[in-house]
Design an enzyme around this catalytic site. Structure first.
Site, PDB file in Angstrom:
ATOM      1  N   LYS A 179       0.856  -1.190   0.000  1.00 25.04           N
ATOM      2  CA  LYS A 179       0.000   0.000   0.000  1.00 25.04           C
ATOM      3  C   LYS A 179       0.890   1.238   0.000  1.00 25.04           C
ATOM      4  CE  LYS A 179      -1.559   2.964   2.785  1.00 25.04           C
ATOM      5  NZ  LYS A 179      -1.545   4.159   1.934  1.00 25.04           N
ATOM      6  N   GLU A 254      10.146   1.845  10.195  1.00 20.62           N
ATOM      7  CA  GLU A 254      11.102   2.941   9.918  1.00 20.62           C
ATOM      8  C   GLU A 254      10.341   4.230  10.136  1.00 20.62           C
ATOM      9  OE1 GLU A 254      14.171   2.507   9.319  1.00 20.62           O
ATOM     10  OE2 GLU A 254      14.274   0.427   8.666  1.00 20.62           O
ATOM     11  N   CYS A 288      13.550  11.277   6.268  1.00 23.57           N
ATOM     12  CA  CYS A 288      13.572  11.032   7.711  1.00 23.57           C
ATOM     13  C   CYS A 288      15.001  11.062   8.244  1.00 23.57           C
ATOM     14  CB  CYS A 288      12.882   9.716   8.033  1.00 23.57           C
ATOM     15  SG  CYS A 288      13.462   8.377   7.018  1.00 23.57           S
ATOM     16  N   GLU A 386      10.514  17.225  13.804  1.00 25.21           N
ATOM     17  CA  GLU A 386      11.120  17.169  12.483  1.00 25.21           C
ATOM     18  C   GLU A 386      10.408  18.211  11.593  1.00 25.21           C
ATOM     19  OE1 GLU A 386      12.291  13.147  10.028  1.00 25.21           O
ATOM     20  OE2 GLU A 386      10.371  13.268  11.002  1.00 25.21           O
TER      21      GLU A 386
END
Ligand code: ADP
Length: 485
Positions: A179, A254, A288, A386
């Protein structure tokens, strides 16, 4: 620019066939560089996911029974097909995601390296024969594929995030239900086109788009699916990990990062600037592993800030990723631009100084200027969250211990970077940083031959390398008696 129809499907790929969503619903896909709609994809839910999982389960015995070499041969064929279509796939990726074509090309090529690496590594899934404590029994340890794997991936690397997972799963002998992000589904669906063309057995690779929560729920609850591999936010990762835990499924996660990038007084400043540009501004700051907090020791703080400003202004060019010379594509959507804007205004409101950039770029598309602020402090949003955009925030520090403490003062633990030319400091800092990935005098370190994974709230498991393959394997211990000794 139109979609390349040879590679594009506005349908989902289940059990080797293309179909619409059961209810006929669709989701629009936009080009973030223009704001224009480029197409639609099916809005699937639980029922289609259940069918995809069933198809994968049906394909599992046949797929795992192939030899590693047979699976590897098909995987190499898929890679050959990807490389034969590199131009079309590159344009597709840039159209749906925005990154410059050179970066898109690099991403796809790296994805191929992951798949090829795993195609070969499958031949090295070694077991063990353990010296037995019983004279009449033997102990054998083998590794087996975990079973059907569900993969959920984000929009920032629409191709390679899938390649890293798909390569390991296929090599281990696991079929997959994929997906992709609903924001960038076409690069994923193109895998279905190519897998069909090179002759993957039906059901080994299934790709569906739609309602993320419904698809995720079916993956967590369907007993036939045995592992979920996810790349995305820590929020969604924790939700999936919790639900998968209820059904005792394996997970690889992750998740988010908040990468520190430390420049010591003894660093090679030009190299540090080069690394900061690559680490901070690659993909317009939307990775990331992007540097989020740039800590600079006081002796070189001003010099580093000046050099970084000069490099940003000379080297970075925002624009449509399809155009020549562009290095900074758009951010993925309006929410992403608003977040950068909020981090900049929060920092300036709390005493930071604007060195360059600082504003959204008006006109079509969702762009933000490459930005540097100095005088960043721990009470600012950028210290804790972030930014996921082109904001370089420079913090000042005094000594090595302070740098380590500041760098570790986050719940995240994915990537970190530091620049020093002192050997002792290299080891002291490397060993004390609580991170899964460490770049020493390097700003970009991802490669298929090394493990990629985080600690703390940045996740569980690894991708790439022999460790990445282990995540798709169960260990089986067989004790063999009755041998007549
Ligand atoms: P990002 O902020 O990078 O988009 P997300 O975690 O929101 O991170 O998205 C990463 C992937 O997770 C995407 O494919 C998205 O569709 C999917 N996703 C979002 N919410 C859920 C959910 N509740 N269950 C399963 N997948 C989800």
């Amino acid at each position: 620019m139109a979609l390349d129809t040879a590679l594009t499907r506005e349908a989902v790929f289940i059990d080797g066939s293309w179909s619409a969503a059961d209810g006929g619903g669709t989701i629009e896909v936009t080009n973030p560089a223009t704001g224009g709609v480029i197409g639609t994809v099916p809005n699937c839910g639980r029922a289609e996911t259940e069918r995809a999982i069933a198809a994968a389960y049906k394909a599992f015995p046949g797929w795992k029974a192939l030899t590693a070499e047979q699976r590897g041969t098909l995987m190499h064929k898929l890679c050959d097909e990807i490389m034969a279509n590199l131009d079309g796939l590159t344009r597709l990726l840039t159209l749906e995601m925005g990154k410059p074509m050179a970066e898109a090309r690099g991403e796809i090529s790296l994805g191929v390296k992951y798949i090829r690496f795993f195609a070969e590594e499958a031949k090295r899934v070694y077991g063990d024969v353990i010296p037995s404590p019983w004279g009449d029994r033997r102990i054998i340890v083998t590794k087996e594929p975990v079973g059907v794997v569900g993969s959920i991936t984000p929009w920032n690397f629409p191709n390679s995030m899938i390649a890293r997972k798909l390569g390991a799963a296929l090599a281990a002998g696991c079929p997959m239900v994929i997906k992709p992000s609903e924001l960038t589904p076409y690069s994923a669906l193109a895998y279905g086109v190519m897998a069909g063309k090179v002759g993957f057995p039906k059901g080994v690779i299934n790709i569906l788009t739609g309602d993320a929560a419904e698809i995720g729920a079916e993956m967590c609850e369907n007993p036939v699916l045995r592992k979920i591999t996810f790349t995305g936010s820590t929020r969604v990762g924790k939700l999936l990990a919790g639900n998968a835990g209820k059904h005792m499924k394996k997970i690889s996660m992750e998740l988010g990062g908040n990468a520190p990038f430390i420049v010591f007084d003894d660093a090679d400043l030009d190299k540090a600037v080069e690394g900061a540009i690559a680490s901070k501004f690659r993909n317009s700051g939307q990775t990331c592993v992007c540097a989020n907090r740039i800590y600079v020791q006081h002796g070189v703080y001003d010099a580093f800030a000046e050099k970084l400003k000069a490099a940003v202004e000379a080297q970075l060019k925002p624009g449509n990723g399809l155009d020549d010379g562009v290095t900074q594509g758009p951010l993925i959507n309006e929410a992403a631009v608003s977040k950068v804007e909020a981090h900049v205004s929060d920092a300036l409101g709390k005493g930071a100084h604007l060195k360059t950039g600082g504003r959204r770029i008006t006109g079509a598309g969702t762009f933000f200027e490459p930005t540097i602020v100095t005088g960043a402090t721990g009470d600012m949003k950028v210290a804790h969250e972030e930014t996921f955009g082109p904001l370089a925030a420079l913090f000042r520090f005094t000594d090595e211990q302070e740098a380590i403490t500041l760098a570790n003062s986050t719940e995240y633990g994915l990537a970190c970077y530091f620049y020093t030319q002192d050997l002792g400091r290299t080891f002291r800092v490397m060993e004390n940083l609580e991170y899964g990935l460490v770049g020493v005098n390097e700003g970009v370190i991802t490669t298929e031959v090394a493990p990629f994974g985080g600690v703390k709230d940045s996740g569980l498991g690894n991708e790439g390398s022999k460790y990445g393959l282990d995540d798709y394997l169960n260990i089986k211990y067989s004790c063999i008696g009755g041998l007549g000794f």
